[in-house]
Design a protein around this motif. Structure first.
Motif, mmCIF file in Angstrom:
data_model
loop_
_atom_site.group_PDB
_atom_site.id
_atom_site.type_symbol
_atom_site.label_atom_id
_atom_site.label_comp_id
_atom_site.label_asym_id
_atom_site.label_seq_id
_atom_site.Cartn_x
_atom_site.Cartn_y
_atom_site.Cartn_z
ATOM 1 N N SER A 37 41.898 38.162 21.836
ATOM 2 C CA SER A 37 41.875 39.072 22.980
ATOM 3 C C SER A 37 43.032 38.800 23.929
ATOM 4 C CB SER A 37 40.556 38.920 23.741
ATOM 5 O OG SER A 37 40.480 37.624 24.324
ATOM 6 N N ALA A 38 43.257 39.740 24.822
ATOM 7 C CA ALA A 38 44.314 39.575 25.823
ATOM 8 C C ALA A 38 44.022 38.383 26.728
ATOM 9 C CB ALA A 38 44.456 40.851 26.652
ATOM 10 N N ILE A 39 42.777 38.254 27.171
ATOM 11 C CA ILE A 39 42.452 37.167 28.092
ATOM 12 C C ILE A 39 42.544 35.816 27.392
ATOM 13 C CG2 ILE A 39 39.952 37.271 27.693
ATOM 14 C CD1 ILE A 39 41.800 36.522 31.022
ATOM 15 N N ALA A 40 42.213 35.759 26.097
ATOM 16 C CA ALA A 40 42.328 34.499 25.359
ATOM 17 C C ALA A 40 43.783 34.061 25.264
ATOM 18 C CB ALA A 40 41.728 34.640 23.964
ATOM 19 N N ASN A 65 41.658 46.651 23.359
ATOM 20 C CA ASN A 65 41.081 47.823 24.013
ATOM 21 C C ASN A 65 42.084 48.539 24.913
ATOM 22 O OD1 ASN A 65 38.434 47.482 22.906
ATOM 23 N ND2 ASN A 65 38.097 45.813 24.367
ATOM 24 N N GLY A 66 43.336 48.106 24.840
ATOM 25 C CA GLY A 66 44.378 48.723 25.651
ATOM 26 C C GLY A 66 44.514 48.127 27.036
ATOM 27 N N ASN A 110 49.189 52.731 22.592
ATOM 28 C CA ASN A 110 49.347 53.687 23.691
ATOM 29 C C ASN A 110 49.636 52.986 25.017
ATOM 30 O OD1 ASN A 110 48.921 55.837 21.970
ATOM 31 N ND2 ASN A 110 46.751 56.051 22.463
ATOM 32 N N SER A 111 48.978 51.854 25.251
ATOM 33 C CA SER A 111 49.250 51.110 26.483
ATOM 34 C C SER A 111 50.664 50.540 26.479
ATOM 35 C CB SER A 111 48.235 49.977 26.653
ATOM 36 O OG SER A 111 46.959 50.487 26.978
#
Length: 248
Positions: A37-40, A65-66, A110-111
């Motif tokens: 994940s991004a936070i990880a 999840n963008g 997309n992000s």
């Protein structure tokens, strides 16, 4: 576009606090850790101040999840490209991926398009200024977009369309030459030189012996930023010395 600000703590291994030069490039990466994940990935950068495993960070991490997390302010250097001169003039974006093929899913993609377009607008860049980590050092990053050149070109064209710029048909703009910042030396004198974690000299992390020499990345807020050997080991640290007269 929503950006969650989760800035890293100032430290020698992932956020030195050094200020950027003029922004000239956006460097796109894959995180190289499928399904993470991004936070990880943000927390991995943060924890380097404790583990001292390597020097690494990016300005942004985009999740599956963008979601977009800002780790380092854009006006500060991140340790992302493998090139000190590139780090001082670029914004690094790490992107999560669902598998080891490395293709970004629709949310992440997309992000990334939206974030790159926004950065290009604010710094008056063209899509020619968006590059891969691969284009800096030859590292296979971001993997899918190195192995599939047309997909990288498509990505740049998607950003160009969002900006209203002309589309491109090559992966990287041809350069006539590159300008590298010459590496300086820090040549210590007749006394032991203390080394600190920050340019304000508040937290001591080591020292240089008498007459010891090491690499110097420049002088920031009056403090020489150096890379020095830890004892007699093969491990190195980055920190800030005191005596600017030792910079050669």
């Amino acid at each position: 576009m929503n950006i969650e600000e989760r800035l890293l703590t100032i430290n020698s291994y992932s956020r030195s606090g050094e200020k950027q030069n003029k922004i000239e490039n956006i460097v796109v990466h894959w995180v190289g850790n499928a399904e993470s994940s991004a936070i990880a990935n943000r927390n991995y950068f943060e924890n380097l101040r404790n583990t001292h495993k390597t020097y690494a960070s990016s300005h942004y991490v985009i999740g599956l999840n963008g979601e977009i997390i800002r780790c380092i302010p854009e006006d500060e250097v991140a340790f992302h490209s493998g090139s000190y001169s590139m780090n001082r003039k670029s914004i690094g974006i790490e992107d999560c991926h669902p598998d080891w093929e490395g293709k970004f899913n629709e949310n992440t993609y997309n992000s990334l398009v939206e974030l790159c377009a926004d950065i290009c607008k604010r710094y008056e860049l063209s899509v020619d200024n968006i590059i891969r980590h691969y284009d800096v050092t030859g590292k296979e990053c971001p993997r899918y977009y190195v192995r599939n050149e047309q997909e990288w070109i498509k990505f740049k064209n998607d950003v160009a369309n969002k900006l209203g710029q002309a589309t491109v048909n090559t992966a990287v703009k041809e350069e006539q030459g590159s300008e590298e910042v010459p590496m300086l030396k820090f040549k210590n004198g007749r006394t032991v030189e203390p080394i600190y974690a920050d340019c304000n000299h508040t937290v001591k992390i080591g020292s240089l012996n008498k007459y010891e020499e090491c690499e110097c990345f420049g002088i920031f807020n009056g403090a020489p930023m150096v890379r020095y050997r830890v004892g007699n080991s093969n491990n190195y640290k980055i920190g800030f010395a005191v005596d600017v007269r030792c910079v050669k």
